[in-house]
Design a protein around this motif. Structure first.
Motif, PDB file in Angstrom:
ATOM      1  N   VAL A   1     -23.500 -45.045 -34.193  1.00 46.04           N
ATOM      2  CA  VAL A   1     -22.249 -45.488 -34.822  1.00 46.04           C
ATOM      3  C   VAL A   1     -21.096 -44.582 -34.386  1.00 46.04           C
ATOM      4  CG1 VAL A   1     -21.012 -45.668 -37.021  1.00 46.04           C
ATOM      5  CG2 VAL A   1     -23.318 -46.602 -36.816  1.00 46.04           C
ATOM      6  N   LEU A   2     -21.335 -43.255 -34.451  1.00 50.68           N
ATOM      7  CA  LEU A   2     -20.280 -42.313 -34.078  1.00 50.68           C
ATOM      8  C   LEU A   2     -19.892 -42.478 -32.608  1.00 50.68           C
ATOM      9  CD1 LEU A   2     -21.458 -39.091 -35.948  1.00 50.68           C
ATOM     10  CD2 LEU A   2     -19.681 -40.729 -36.606  1.00 50.68           C
ATOM     11  N   ALA A   3     -20.903 -42.526 -31.734  1.00 54.94           N
ATOM     12  CA  ALA A   3     -20.627 -42.699 -30.301  1.00 54.94           C
ATOM     13  C   ALA A   3     -19.917 -44.026 -30.071  1.00 54.94           C
ATOM     14  CB  ALA A   3     -21.925 -42.651 -29.509  1.00 54.94           C
ATOM     15  N   GLY A   4     -20.346 -45.059 -30.799  1.00 52.64           N
ATOM     16  CA  GLY A   4     -19.744 -46.383 -30.650  1.00 52.64           C
ATOM     17  C   GLY A   4     -18.269 -46.385 -30.990  1.00 52.64           C
ATOM     18  N   ILE A   5     -17.903 -45.676 -32.064  1.00 50.23           N
ATOM     19  CA  ILE A   5     -16.494 -45.612 -32.460  1.00 50.23           C
ATOM     20  C   ILE A   5     -15.672 -44.947 -31.356  1.00 50.23           C
ATOM     21  CG2 ILE A   5     -14.855 -44.552 -34.067  1.00 50.23           C
ATOM     22  CD1 ILE A   5     -17.046 -44.875 -36.251  1.00 50.23           C
ATOM     23  N   VAL A   6     -16.140 -43.792 -30.885  1.00 49.38           N
ATOM     24  CA  VAL A   6     -15.410 -43.061 -29.843  1.00 49.38           C
ATOM     25  C   VAL A   6     -15.294 -43.906 -28.573  1.00 49.38           C
ATOM     26  CG1 VAL A   6     -15.449 -41.024 -28.353  1.00 49.38           C
ATOM     27  CG2 VAL A   6     -16.114 -40.820 -30.751  1.00 49.38           C
ATOM     28  N   ILE A   7     -16.418 -44.473 -28.148  1.00 53.87           N
ATOM     29  CA  ILE A   7     -16.430 -45.266 -26.916  1.00 53.87           C
ATOM     30  C   ILE A   7     -15.557 -46.514 -27.055  1.00 53.87           C
ATOM     31  CG2 ILE A   7     -17.947 -46.782 -25.553  1.00 53.87           C
ATOM     32  CD1 ILE A   7     -20.055 -44.468 -25.861  1.00 53.87           C
ATOM     33  N   GLY A   8     -15.615 -47.153 -28.227  1.00 59.98           N
ATOM     34  CA  GLY A   8     -14.795 -48.342 -28.471  1.00 59.98           C
ATOM     35  C   GLY A   8     -13.312 -48.017 -28.399  1.00 59.98           C
ATOM     36  N   LEU A   9     -12.930 -46.881 -28.987  1.00 54.35           N
ATOM     37  CA  LEU A   9     -11.512 -46.488 -28.973  1.00 54.35           C
ATOM     38  C   LEU A   9     -11.042 -46.175 -27.548  1.00 54.35           C
ATOM     39  CD1 LEU A   9     -11.258 -44.290 -32.190  1.00 54.35           C
ATOM     40  CD2 LEU A   9     -10.286 -46.565 -31.807  1.00 54.35           C
ATOM     41  N   ILE A  10     -11.868 -45.465 -26.788  1.00 54.25           N
ATOM     42  CA  ILE A  10     -11.502 -45.154 -25.397  1.00 54.25           C
ATOM     43  C   ILE A  10     -11.396 -46.449 -24.592  1.00 54.25           C
ATOM     44  CG2 ILE A  10     -12.182 -43.961 -23.277  1.00 54.25           C
ATOM     45  CD1 ILE A  10     -13.650 -41.924 -25.020  1.00 54.25           C
TER      46      ILE A  10
END
Ligand code: ZN
Lengths: 167, 122
Positions: free
Chosen positions: A144-153
């Motif tokens: 979830v955390l990685a997904g948020i960061v990757i989604g924002l980038i």
């Protein structure tokens, strides 16, 4: 797109994804109990291509990356993890994108979590153990955390390349 | 798909993230309740097994980290069927603050020293 453009585009983005794979390898292995499991940094490239172009291009680049990385640094074990993670996450992201229910961040979260789950399931089969299922919960959180960061980038990349049309 | 549509849908995103985290929490609880008490504490340093000891006998031992020349040490204690790191000279001390482990599959990881303590069945 002309054929030469297609080839160039795919090569450049596969190279980007490979660089990110390499960067990820340099990071400390947080889940050393399950060797070879990664968070999925190259997903930045895959999700960007998925939104900018199409599923077909994203799939091609994703598989190209998986095989090239395995050839360069990996082995059969890490290859099997990577394929499972890449195929499951890309398919799910593609389906969720089609529903238009989520933004890029939501799609990326689903991609991140399924990427981890795919890998852990293969790891459970390969290592013949259920114990590591314990890590599923932790990997879901990290997904979830990685997904948020990757989604924002990914969203940022999409925004800044808005004027560049690829047809 | 328009850029706006791709970027704005925070409500559903948050619902999705919360749903996944909730599910993970439930799985975690089920797993930790269904886990069996383990038999041995196993220590690996940089992937190599260096120590194995029954959880039924109390013990205290010094584990040398991957970079033992620079004095990396973790003191592992086995007491009352549980294993824990009593003290360590790693920078983050995460391994020291980790709760005691006793169930199969549980681990304490000291990343800076590449030390992994895990509870195993065999
Ligand atoms: Zn430590």
């Amino acid at each position: 797109m002309k054929k030469i453009h297609k080839i160039t585009f795919i090569s450049i983005f596969a190279a980007f994804a490979m660089v990110l794979s390499y960067v990820e390898m340099m990071l400390p292995p947080i889940w050393s109990a399950v060797p070879g499991i990664k968070v999925g940094l190259p997903n930045v490239i895959i999700i960007f291509v998925l939104y900018k172009l199409s599923f077909k291009y994203a799939a091609f680049i994703s598989l190209l990356r998986v095989f090239a990385v395995a050839l360069l640094f990996g082995n059969v074990l890490t290859l099997s993890y990577s394929i499972a993670g890449a195929v499951i996450s890309l398919t799910l992201m593609w389906l969720l994108k089609k529903t238009s229910l989520f933004s890029m961040v939501g799609v990326s979260i689903a991609g991140g979590v399924s990427h981890n789950l795919g890998q852990i399931i293969v790891a459970m089969i390969v290592m013949q153990t259920k114990e590591i299922g314990y890590y599923m919960a932790i990997l879901a959180v990290s997904g979830v955390l990685a997904g948020i960061v990757i989604g924002l980038i990914g969203a940022m990349l999409l925004k800044y390349t808005q004027k560049i049309k690829i047809k | 798909m328009s850029i706006k549509k791709a970027l704005l849908n925070h409500k559903n995103d948050i619902l999705l993230a919360t749903g996944i985290l909730l599910l993970a929490a439930i799985c975690f609880l089920i797993f930790s309740f269904s886990m069996k008490e383990g038999k041995y504490a196993l220590v690996t340093v940089d992937g190599e097994q260096v120590y194995k000891h029954s959880l039924n006998e109390d013990d205290e031992t010094v584990i040398l980290g991957a970079n033992s020349s620079s004095g990396e040490q973790n003191v592992l204690v086995i007491k009352d069927g549980k294993a824990f790191v009593k003290s360590a000279n790693c920078p983050d001390k995460i391994c020291v603050s980790h709760r005691k482990i006793s169930k199969t599959g549980e681990t304490i990881v000291c990343l800076p020293h590449k030390v992994v303590v895990s509870v195993v069945e065999e």
